[in-house]
Design a protein around this motif. Structure first.
Motif, PDB file in Angstrom:
ATOM      1  N   ASN A 323       0.828  -1.211   0.000  1.00 40.43           N
ATOM      2  CA  ASN A 323       0.000   0.000   0.000  1.00 40.43           C
ATOM      3  C   ASN A 323       0.863   1.262   0.000  1.00 40.43           C
ATOM      4  N   ILE A 324       1.931   1.256   0.800  1.00 39.93           N
ATOM      5  CA  ILE A 324       2.839   2.418   0.838  1.00 39.93           C
ATOM      6  C   ILE A 324       3.553   2.587  -0.500  1.00 39.93           C
ATOM      7  N   ILE A 325       4.010   1.473  -1.067  1.00 35.39           N
ATOM      8  CA  ILE A 325       4.719   1.533  -2.353  1.00 35.39           C
ATOM      9  C   ILE A 325       3.785   2.026  -3.457  1.00 35.39           C
ATOM     10  N   GLU A 326       2.528   1.573  -3.450  1.00 39.94           N
ATOM     11  CA  GLU A 326       1.563   2.013  -4.464  1.00 39.94           C
ATOM     12  C   GLU A 326       1.316   3.512  -4.385  1.00 39.94           C
ATOM     13  N   ASN A 327       1.251   4.052  -3.162  1.00 38.31           N
ATOM     14  CA  ASN A 327       1.019   5.494  -2.992  1.00 38.31           C
ATOM     15  C   ASN A 327       2.165   6.332  -3.547  1.00 38.31           C
ATOM     16  N   GLU A 328       3.347   5.752  -3.646  1.00 41.29           N
ATOM     17  CA  GLU A 328       4.484   6.479  -4.213  1.00 41.29           C
ATOM     18  C   GLU A 328       4.348   6.648  -5.724  1.00 41.29           C
ATOM     19  N   GLY A 329       3.501   5.805  -6.344  1.00 43.02           N
ATOM     20  CA  GLY A 329       3.213   5.972  -7.768  1.00 43.02           C
ATOM     21  C   GLY A 329       4.215   5.356  -8.723  1.00 43.02           C
ATOM     22  N   ASP A 330       5.144   4.554  -8.189  1.00 44.94           N
ATOM     23  CA  ASP A 330       6.141   3.897  -9.047  1.00 44.94           C
ATOM     24  C   ASP A 330       5.643   2.489  -9.383  1.00 44.94           C
ATOM     25  N   ASN A 331       5.118   2.322 -10.591  1.00 47.24           N
ATOM     26  CA  ASN A 331       4.526   1.035 -10.976  1.00 47.24           C
ATOM     27  C   ASN A 331       5.560  -0.085 -11.038  1.00 47.24           C
ATOM     28  N   LYS A 332       6.776   0.246 -11.487  1.00 46.48           N
ATOM     29  CA  LYS A 332       7.819  -0.796 -11.583  1.00 46.48           C
ATOM     30  C   LYS A 332       8.198  -1.308 -10.192  1.00 46.48           C
TER      31      LYS A 332
END
Length: 463
Positions: A323-332
């Motif tokens: 969830n935290i990684i998704e919020n950063e907006g980096d799809n890779k």
């Protein structure tokens, strides 16, 4: 020579059951008979009926006379007579809501569910704007435990564009089954029928509660565009700004407050001004607050990273970390984390862990479809997930349903139908069978529509 007469053996009542057994038939059920103890009781019943009939003839529009008459027959278990009385009463006043409800309650009291459903179907057809009938119909279908039938009733109801409480009853029903895509579709229709600020805010909060911040932000942006010319939408801007604050986007929240104050009339901006002042007090030094917020996120991110490395089979930590990684907006980066998460396959006997592990795959496929917009990759993930499901774990039929819904969204009706047919070969599940029949009907409708469009196109070309 003397002629010998062949005498046919007569069928006696005693021989009748044995003959029917030979023909594999069942004897007819005996007709219900009423045995009165004496002539006085019979006369008493006839006189009571005569009195009821006299009262009805005197005042046929007084519904209480009809109801008392039907109740009297019901107490004596004469349901056909009671039904006949109610039907006669409905011919006098079919718009009487209480009369319909009493008739339906009589059927339900006596476990005549099929009769009650037929009555409810008639009621909602003749009086479609009476919400009491729809609520009753939905409750009866829910008690039967068939989700598809309940959804069909709700869909029939929504076609009449009822009040908001009806839409939220439908949303609550679908939310209990965690059908996010279906619930989202209901919200989309709701904001078209009842486009007020509260409904838009509830829609955005629903997306945020499902851990879809991008979808929630998109709903808020659409709402601000929709109500741009309306100068009384302070609560929308407050909700949008608070949503951004919760995700530590302080500068974005402040821009929303300023934008809202610019597009809201002064006489309606009191609450918005107070919320903005509180926001400024809380985050007086923007750079310090942003640094503090970023530090908190980094600390939480590092903690979760450590937890997923030390305890890779505790999938709850993986969900928080993703969830935290998704919020950063980096799809890779998000894709890499998902790949690491699904590599931690649970042991075969741990059913509960398998259940959560399956949702990792579903979330991954949903991310590829909605955020990364990579439909091919999403389809590959669904197929891989279906291949790793152990055959003895029937509870994972939901994965087949998610895959079928995905193909329906891509308008691949034949593929979705084949997937459900395949799943029915692996698992014998009532829910799958119902969804298969529903999808079959949808597929037939789609084919008819396609053929009709093709024929109309050919006609226009020939002209």
């Amino acid at each position: 020579m003397q002629k010998v007469k062949t005498v046919q053996s007569k069928t006696t009542p005693e021989k009748l059951p044995s003959k029917m057994e030979e023909k594999n038939e069942r004897p007819p059920l005996p007709l219900p008979t009423i045995i009165y103890s004496d002539d006085e009781l019979l006369q008493e019943y006839d006189s009571a009926r005569n009195q009821f009939e006299v009262n009805i003839k005197r005042n046929p529009f007084r519904i209480s006379f009809w109801v008392k008459y039907a109740d009297w027959e019901e107490k004596r278990k004469l349901f056909s007579r009671a039904r006949s009385i109610y039907e006669r009463a409905l011919t006098m006043d079919y718009c009487n809501i209480s009369l319909w409800l009493k008739y339906i309650d009589m059927e339900l009291r006596n476990n005549q569910t099929s009769h009650a459903k037929k009555l409810l179907d008639r009621a909602v057809t003749m009086l479609p704007h009476v919400d009491q009938f729809w609520y009753k119909y939905v409750a009866v279908e829910q008690e039967s435990g068939k989700h598809d039938n309940t959804s069909k009733v709700f869909e029939r109801w929504m076609k009449w564009e009822p009040e908001e409480h009806a839409w939220y009853a439908y949303i609550k029903f679908e939310s209990q089954l965690n059908l996010t895509y279906t619930t989202r579709g209901i919200y989309e229709r709701l904001i078209l029928v009842h486009p007020n600020v509260d409904n838009w805010i509830k829609y955005a909060k629903f997306e945020a509660s499902c851990e879809h911040p991008k979808q929630a932000r998109s709903v808020y942006k659409r709402a601000t565009d929709f109500f741009l010319r309306d100068n009384n939408c302070g609560k929308l801007y407050i909700s949008f700004a608070q949503f951004e604050e919760q995700r530590y986007n302080i500068s974005r929240a402040r821009c929303i407050y300023k934008f809202g104050l610019k597009h809201t009339a002064k006489e309606h901006s009191e609450e918005l001004t107070k919320a903005y002042e509180l926001h400024k007090e809380k985050y007086s030094n923007e750079s310090i607050s942003q640094t503090h917020a970023k530090t908190e996120i980094d600390l939480k991110k590092n903690t979760l990273k450590y937890l997923v490395q030390q305890f890779p089979y505790r999938y709850v930590h993986w969900f928080d970390y993703i969830n935290i990684i998704e919020n950063e907006g980096d799809n890779k980066q998000t894709r890499r984390v998902y790949e690491k998460a699904i590599q931690n396959k649970p042991s075969r006997n741990d059913i509960e862990s398998w259940r959560v592990y399956m949702y990792l795959w579903i979330y991954y496929a949903s991310f590829e479809e909605s955020d990364a917009k990579d439909i091919k990759r999403s389809r590959i993930l669904y197929k891989k997930c279906l291949n790793i499901i152990p055959d003895d774990m029937i509870m994972f039929t939901k994965v087949w349903l998610y895959y079928a819904e995905f193909e329906v969204r891509q308008k691949n009706y034949s593929v979705a139908r084949e997937a459900l047919g395949c799943s029915m070969g692996v698992f014998s599940c009532e829910k799958l069978a119902e969804r298969y029949q529903r999808m079959k009907l949808e597929f037939e409708k789609h084919n008819k529509r396609r053929i009709k469009n093709k024929s109309s196109l050919n006609e226009s070309i020939s002209r």
